[in-house]
Design a protein around this motif. Structure first.
Motif, mmCIF file in Angstrom:
data_model
loop_
_atom_site.group_PDB
_atom_site.id
_atom_site.type_symbol
_atom_site.label_atom_id
_atom_site.label_comp_id
_atom_site.label_asym_id
_atom_site.label_seq_id
_atom_site.Cartn_x
_atom_site.Cartn_y
_atom_site.Cartn_z
ATOM 1 N N THR A 187 0.868 -1.174 0.000
ATOM 2 C CA THR A 187 0.000 0.000 0.000
ATOM 3 C C THR A 187 0.901 1.217 0.000
ATOM 4 O O THR A 187 1.851 1.286 0.766
ATOM 5 N N ASN A 188 0.610 2.120 -0.901
ATOM 6 C CA ASN A 188 1.456 3.289 -1.069
ATOM 7 C C ASN A 188 0.614 4.542 -0.952
ATOM 8 O O ASN A 188 -0.095 4.894 -1.893
ATOM 9 N N LYS A 189 0.646 5.186 0.212
ATOM 10 C CA LYS A 189 -0.161 6.398 0.366
ATOM 11 C C LYS A 189 0.731 7.625 0.308
ATOM 12 O O LYS A 189 1.824 7.628 0.851
ATOM 13 N N ILE A 190 0.236 8.632 -0.377
ATOM 14 C CA ILE A 190 0.985 9.872 -0.431
ATOM 15 C C ILE A 190 0.687 10.570 0.884
ATOM 16 O O ILE A 190 -0.417 11.078 1.096
ATOM 17 N N PRO A 195 -5.845 14.018 0.396
ATOM 18 C CA PRO A 195 -6.188 13.286 -0.824
ATOM 19 C C PRO A 195 -7.223 14.062 -1.643
ATOM 20 O O PRO A 195 -8.209 14.566 -1.111
ATOM 21 N N SER A 197 -9.531 13.248 -3.730
ATOM 22 C CA SER A 197 -10.916 12.783 -3.798
ATOM 23 C C SER A 197 -11.718 13.179 -2.553
ATOM 24 O O SER A 197 -12.934 13.200 -2.578
ATOM 25 N N HIS A 243 0.194 11.897 -12.202
ATOM 26 C CA HIS A 243 -1.071 11.524 -12.826
ATOM 27 C C HIS A 243 -2.277 11.573 -11.899
ATOM 28 O O HIS A 243 -3.380 11.890 -12.325
ATOM 29 N N GLY B 161 -6.151 8.503 -1.783
ATOM 30 C CA GLY B 161 -4.866 9.066 -1.404
ATOM 31 C C GLY B 161 -3.673 8.186 -1.730
ATOM 32 O O GLY B 161 -2.619 8.344 -1.128
ATOM 33 N N GLY B 162 -3.804 7.263 -2.656
ATOM 34 C CA GLY B 162 -2.647 6.453 -3.005
ATOM 35 C C GLY B 162 -2.963 5.285 -3.900
ATOM 36 O O GLY B 162 -3.896 5.328 -4.696
ATOM 37 N N GLU B 163 -2.145 4.256 -3.740
ATOM 38 C CA GLU B 163 -2.220 3.113 -4.628
ATOM 39 C C GLU B 163 -1.965 1.840 -3.840
ATOM 40 O O GLU B 163 -1.300 1.880 -2.808
#
Ligand SMILES: Cc1cc2nc3c(=O)[nH]c(=O)nc-3n(C[C@H](O)[C@H](O)[C@H](O)COP(=O)(O)OP(=O)(O)OC[C@H]3O[C@@H](n4cnc5c(N)ncnc54)[C@H](O)[C@@H]3O)c2cc1C
Ligand SMILES: Nc1ncnc2c1ncn2[C@@H]1O[C@H](COP(=O)(O)O)[C@@H](O)[C@H]1O
Lengths: 321, 247
Positions: A187-190, A195, A197, A243, B161-163
């Motif tokens: 899991t890769n959260k910025i 966020p 959205s 993106h 907020g991510g992937e």
């Protein structure tokens, strides 16, 4: 009978969009003369009883190790079982990423008509008719659900949160999730950033900014306001910005309370992703830019002069030197 | 490996949105029809890329729609699909459409079913999930990349907020969005060969409509923009704070 609301959460916290779904479900339950009950799958931190302020009487919870990752197949089976267990006539989701994956499966399991992207409470005067957003925000459709059980996925930021006094009763629901057939490996959260959205405020910029090196003022304004940053498609395509910031018809569709568009022309495909914003502000040096037609407030001027002035004014307003 | 890509027909992204027949029908006069961008640019192109890597892959296309969908199916064949199936029925209930696709998908024993993230006209984002449930398969939504190795798929998908990276065994249903592939245009050879590729028309199976569209509405027109002078950015901030109460 009851209205069952699926409560989405991440990092232990109930999501803001779920507060909206709860308020929507509670108002609907009142209109049809029944109770609204929430459903939480997996562990959360904090006391779920406080969710009573949104007008629900009970929160059902299933905790199990299989629920630590969100697999729509596992979640949908449990939600459908729960809907039957509490004799739900309507199941409500938020039309967010998880809702979009789970609600259609629940609809099939219960053979219950689904309206996703709902923007207002059902009209009950003649059947059960739900207004939903179509044509990427350019129109609405009134859709009738013809089945005894109904599923509605409510668009984020479309229904206002209502609160009142009250506590919900938290009850453990004795249902067993099945095993998942998918495995989340990373899991890769910025981190640190809002966020896009979920953001209330968004500062967005387009090709008018000339190059990625000029995004400093966009980020500064966003940070001052606690806003997320976004961009037009050519900006993402040119790799000036990541993106995931691309909004529009082929990017993310957002509906924040405030959308500030800097150096974006307002092409129809861009508008499709942002026209559900409550307030749109356009800053563009071309008075003929189509975006002004969709805007609430605007400044005709050079972004490189106007944005720094806005930053100064916001600082003053917030009392930041 | 057999891949099924669902292809829907949507109005061009610049089409004027208007309604006729007492606001019950979309006004199609002068409208250009295209392959739904998510289906074309992401689902279909990714399927073709997988086939280019491994020639044993076959890519079938499915559309639920009338004969007027055939030009877009020909275009999808020109881009590199092997065979198209059109289920000859019109409908706008997601459950009904998904039932049709599910029937074809079951009959054809596909390893992978790719859909777009959503249709740009109906914005249901429902059919992929419904299909997966009807087929009793896992569903990975909003995928931004997809790799296949043997019977295992590695998929990246968007989360708030991510992937997230996911491993899953085939068969699988995946909905595709930006990141998955780059848009292509068909070349001459593709266009020529598309003319002779099979486009099968099958009749629908019996299925229920669980919803029906009653009418359409356009949003109320905006009141018009309030312009502030470029020299007076402070006034804009004041209006946003005091009048619009945006922050
Ligand atoms: C099928 C399809 C799907 C698409 N999907 C999307 C989508 O999802 N999202 C999207 O954004 N686009 C999308 N597009 C592209 C869209 O049509 C436009 O090309 C794009 O939105 C333009 O981006 P822009 O406004 O940043 O750039 P431009 O159109 O180049 O506009 C730049 C603007 O900046 C202004 N400007 C220049 N310098 C300054 C300055 N110093 N100060 C202030 N203003 C300045 C100019 O007046 C101009 O209005 C899509 C197109 C197609 C065909
Ligand atoms: N009539 C149709 N025929 C074939 N595929 C469709 C049809 N409608 C929708 N789809 C597929 O389902 C996806 C999601 O559609 P929707 O649930 O309507 O947003 C689309 O991106 C298509 O891949």
């Amino acid at each position: 009978m009851s209205v069952l609301i699926y409560i989405d959460h991440a990092d232990g916290q109930v999501k803001k969009v779920s507060h909206e779904a709860l308020s929507y479900g509670a108002a609907l339950a009142k209109a049809i003369g029944t109770t609204a009950e929430g459903l939480v799958l997996g562990k959360t931190s904090g006391d779920l009883a406080v969710l009573g302020i949104y007008g629900i009487t009970k929160v059902h919870q299933v905790t199990h190790a299989n629920l630590d990752q969100v697999d729509a197949q596992v979640f949908a089976a449990l939600i459908a079982d729960a809907a039957i267990a509490v004799n739900a006539s309507v199941v409500i989701f938020s039309n967010n990423i998880n809702g979009k994956a789970i609600a259609p499966r629940v609809s099939v399991r219960l053979k219950a008509g689904l309206v996703s992207g709902a923007v207002s409470l059902p009209d009950l005067t003649n059947g059960f008719v739900v207004r939903k957003s179509v044509f990427s925000g350019k129109a609405f459709a009134r859709v009738e659900i013809n089945t005894p059980i109904k599923v509605i996925a409510v668009n984020p930021n479309a229904y206002p949160v209502h609160t009142l006094e009250g506590q919900a009763e938290v009850v453990a629901l004795d249902l067993q999730p099945r095993d998942s057939r998918i495995k989340v490996t990373a899991t890769n959260k910025i981190s640190g950033k809002v966020p896009l959205s979920e953001a209330d405020l968004v500062v967005s910029a387009g090709r008018g900014l000339k190059g990625p090196e000029n995004w400093g003022m966009v980020e500064e304004l966003a940070e001052l306001l606690g806003a997320a940053t976004a961009c037009s498609r050519p900006v993402a395509d040119a790799h000036w910005r990541p993106h995931h910031e691309h909004v529009g018809q082929t990017g993310l569709a957002i509906a924040p309370n405030l959308y500030i568009a800097i150096g974006i022309s307002g092409a129809i495909q861009h508008l499709a992703g942002v026209n559900r914003s409550k307030v749109i502000v356009v800053i563009n040096k071309d008075p003929e830019a189509p975006f002004f037609k969709a805007a609430d407030y605007g400044i005709v001027g050079d972004a490189f002069e106007v944005v720094p002035k806005i930053i100064t004014a916001v600082r003053k307003l917030k009392g930041i030197a | 490996m057999k891949i099924l890509v669902s292809i829907s027909k949507t109005p061009d992204t610049t089409a004027k949105i208007a309604f006729t027949d007492n606001n019950t029908k979309f006004a199609t006069d002068g409208v250009q029809w295209i392959i739904n961008p998510y289906d074309e640019w992401y689902a279909l192109v990714r399927a073709i890329e997988l086939k280019e890597k491994d020639p044993s892959v076959s890519v079938h296309l499915i559309n639920v729609g009338g004969a007027d969908a055939e030009p877009i199916l020909r275009k999808a064949l020109a881009l590199g699909g092997d065979e198209a199936i059109r289920v000859n029925t019109e409908g706008n209930d997601s459950y009904y459409i998904a039932s049709q696709i599910a029937f074809v998908a079951k009959e054809g024993t596909y390893d992978l079913v790719l859909t777009g993230k959503e249709t740009i006209d109906f914005n249901g984002s429902s059919i992929g999930g419904m299909l997966a449930e009807m087929l009793d398969l896992p569903f990975v939504s909003l995928a931004t990349s997809l790799e296949i190795s043997g019977i295992t798929a590695t998929v990246k998908r968007e989360i708030e907020g991510g992937e997230e990276s996911i491993h899953a065994d085939l068969p699988l249903v995946v909905s595709c969005q930006k990141g998955m592939a780059e848009a292509r245009i068909p070349n001459m050879r593709g266009i020529m060969s598309a003319r002779t590729k099979p486009l099968k028309v099958v009749e629908p199976v019996a299925a229920e409509n669980l919803t029906s569209i009653k009418s359409f509405e356009l949003p109320p027109a905006k009141a018009g923009v309030k312009l502030v002078s470029a020299d007076d950015a402070g006034e804009l901030v004041r209006l946003l704070h005091e009048e619009a109460k945006s922050f």
